[in-house]
Design an enzyme around this catalytic site. Structure first.
Site: not given
Ligand SMILES: [Zn+2]
Lengths: 390, 138
Positions: A288, A338
């Site tokens: 992440y 994203y």
């Protein structure tokens, strides 16, 4: 029977990403689910579970089932731990399948915060998001909006304690841009140099524009079923061998140090133990990356290097194409797209299957995926493999 | 962006009123648990350490140190358009709570992690003051 797969990923769907205007989140979700069903060789009628990742605008609620036209589901829910949710959803899906609550479950994240008049900077933190009551109003009065300030402050603390530099953040951004150039899904293809990184404007010092993730309109869907059923489907199954969460708690206490230890540490330890493998078995990491700093601290907390040595660890470019630890091979959220932890999750599936084309890594036996939500408040870890055990 | 945009002014709610009342009078008021003796922040109904609904308001020392900070350049709210670059800081108070605030009375490039700070109150609107922090002199 040690290390039996918890479940298997049999389909993924990734829509076009970025400044695609005029479509609702649920429409992107429908497209991603259709792509995932096609990828898996399944039809809508094969689906009996739907898990929706709550997004920030809140428009992917449980009623999305009706818009999507799913019927007679035996498992449905909306889940939220911000950017770590994909890992939690995978846990829930696999447990539900093993418990017999559902057979084949769609996990989906969709978001469409960008409009022609509202760019990335405003999309998650515009003034409309800031009521002025009480403590929330106090934060606003200090100019503390969204996630940028708190991540910048964690990064600053790391630099202070360990000597981490702007070059260390920059090499992560530059490496991921190289990967993005190899991915058909990535939004950002323009080459990036360290000079480009250092010359990009400040967002929240010490973080520059090129240290920050993109914002995307789009959706990703992932289809999960049992390892047994997965064997007969169209794609090589990607087994879920380990999964864990850790939510460390409130960082507004003087005994908490998010630059020193994040939820990656405990979550990683549990997931590795569950999968029966060690870090050395990991061929590629999909981490992440809301910010470059997040990648660095996550590598440290997973134990790929000693605490504080994340900067020197990444400095040789080992995360980039051709490096010793290929990481965020689709460009991640910095240069790819994203979609919270569905970004690393979808790329991990591609790599574990061996379908990465120009960006395929050689060592893809075991793939590590991280999710991270809030301000390093929620962490999830997944270990995926085409092998049925560690 | 409107040129007349002003910075957001917090509106005290029922639970945070003692905090803002204290600030108006130049006192940093924080919650302290009479059951377990711990301080907490931000404002809440129950102690996060022991769950007792025995939080009482006490004046904090107002002394602490700069844990970390950022210099904000991105304008996230039109009220800050003319304020950038401004600092946002985390201040570790002696009481054991970490507050987000701004450091005033010092240039942004002179901020140093670990520097000693003390509370200082700033008017932000009609009858509204909020705690900020300035370097301890000497
Ligand atoms: Zn207590």
């Amino acid at each position: 029977m040690p290390n039996q797969p918890k479940g298997a990923i049999v389909g993924i769907g990734v829509t076009p990403m970025g400044k695609i205007y005029g479509r609702r989140s649920v429409d992107f979700a429908a497209e991603a689910i259709a792509l995932a069903l096609d990828d898996a060789g399944l039809t809508k009628n094969d689906i009996d579970g739907l898990l929706i990742n709550a997004n920030i605008p809140g428009d992917m609620d449980v009623r999305s089932q009706m818009v999507l036209g799913f019927e007679n589901l035996t498992l449905v829910n909306v889940m939220s731990a911000y950017g770590s949710t994909a890992g939690s959803m995978m846990q829930y899906a696999c447990m539900a399948i093993r418990e017999g609550l559902a057979n084949t479950i769609v996990l989906v994240y969709a978001d469409a915060p960008l409009t022609p008049s509202r760019g990335a900077g405003q999309s998650y933190a515009g003034p409309h998001r800031f009521p002025l009551g009480g403590m929330t109003g106090l934060r606003a009065a200090y100019g503390d909006f969204g996630a940028n300030p708190a991540y910048a402050m964690a990064a600053r603390r790391h630099m202070h304690l360990y000597g981490t530099t702007e070059d260390h953040f920059g090499i992560i951004a530059v490496g991921q841009r190289k990967w993005a150039q190899l991915s058909p899904w990535a939004q950002m293809k323009t080459p990036m140099t360290m000079e480009d990184h250092h010359n990009s404007r400040w967002i929240a010092e010490p973080l520059r524009l090129l240290d920050c993730c993109l914002v995307s309109n789009g959706a990703v869907a992932v289809i999960v079923t049992s390892a047994e059923r997965a064997r007969d489907l169209k794609q090589p199954p990607v087994n879920v061998l380990g999964y864990a969460q850790c939510a460390p708690g409130d960082n507004l206490r003087t005994d908490r140090h998010p630059a020193v230890e994040t939820g990656a540490k405990r979550s990683g330890e549990i997931a590795f133990r569950m999968a029966g493998i060690t870090r050395d078995d990991i061929g590629t990491c999909q981490l992440y990356d809301c910010y470059t700093y997040t990648v660095l601290v996550t590598l440290e907390d997973y134990g790929f290097c000693a605490k504080g040595e994340g900067g020197p660890f990444v400095a040789d470019g080992k995360l980039a194409p051709g490096g010793a630890l290929p990481t965020n091979t689709g460009g991640g959220q910095l240069s790819g797209f994203y979609m919270w932890a569905f970004t690393p999750l979808s790329e991990a599936v591609v790599q574990a299957r061996g379908q990465g084309g120009a960006r395929q890594v050689a060592r893809n036996d075991y793939v590590l995926v991280s999710g991270n939500g809030g301000i390093l408040n929620y962490h999830s870890t997944l270990i995926l493999s085409r092998h049925a055990s560690g | 962006m409107s040129q007349t945009a002003t910075k957001p002014i917090p509106v005290p709610d029922e639970i945070s009123a003692p905090f803002f009342d204290g600030a108006r009078e130049g006192r940093l008021m924080l919650q302290h648990c009479t059951a377990c003796n711990a301080w907490s922040f931000p404002v809440r109904e129950r102690c996060p350490h022991c769950f007792a609904a025995k939080l009482e308001w006490r004046q904090a020392s107002g002394h602490g140190s700069l844990y970390t900070f950022t210099i904000m350049h991105q304008v996230m709210n039109p009220g800050f358009a003319s304020a950038v670059p401004y600092n946002v800081a985390q201040i570790d108070l002696e009481e054991g709570v970490r507050m987000v605030s701004n450091v005033i009375g010092i240039a942004n490039d002179a901020l140093r992690v670990g520097m000693r700070l003390e509370v200082s109150f700033e008017d932000v609107g009609e009858n509204v003051r909020i705690p900020k922090f300035r370097p301890v002199v000497g």
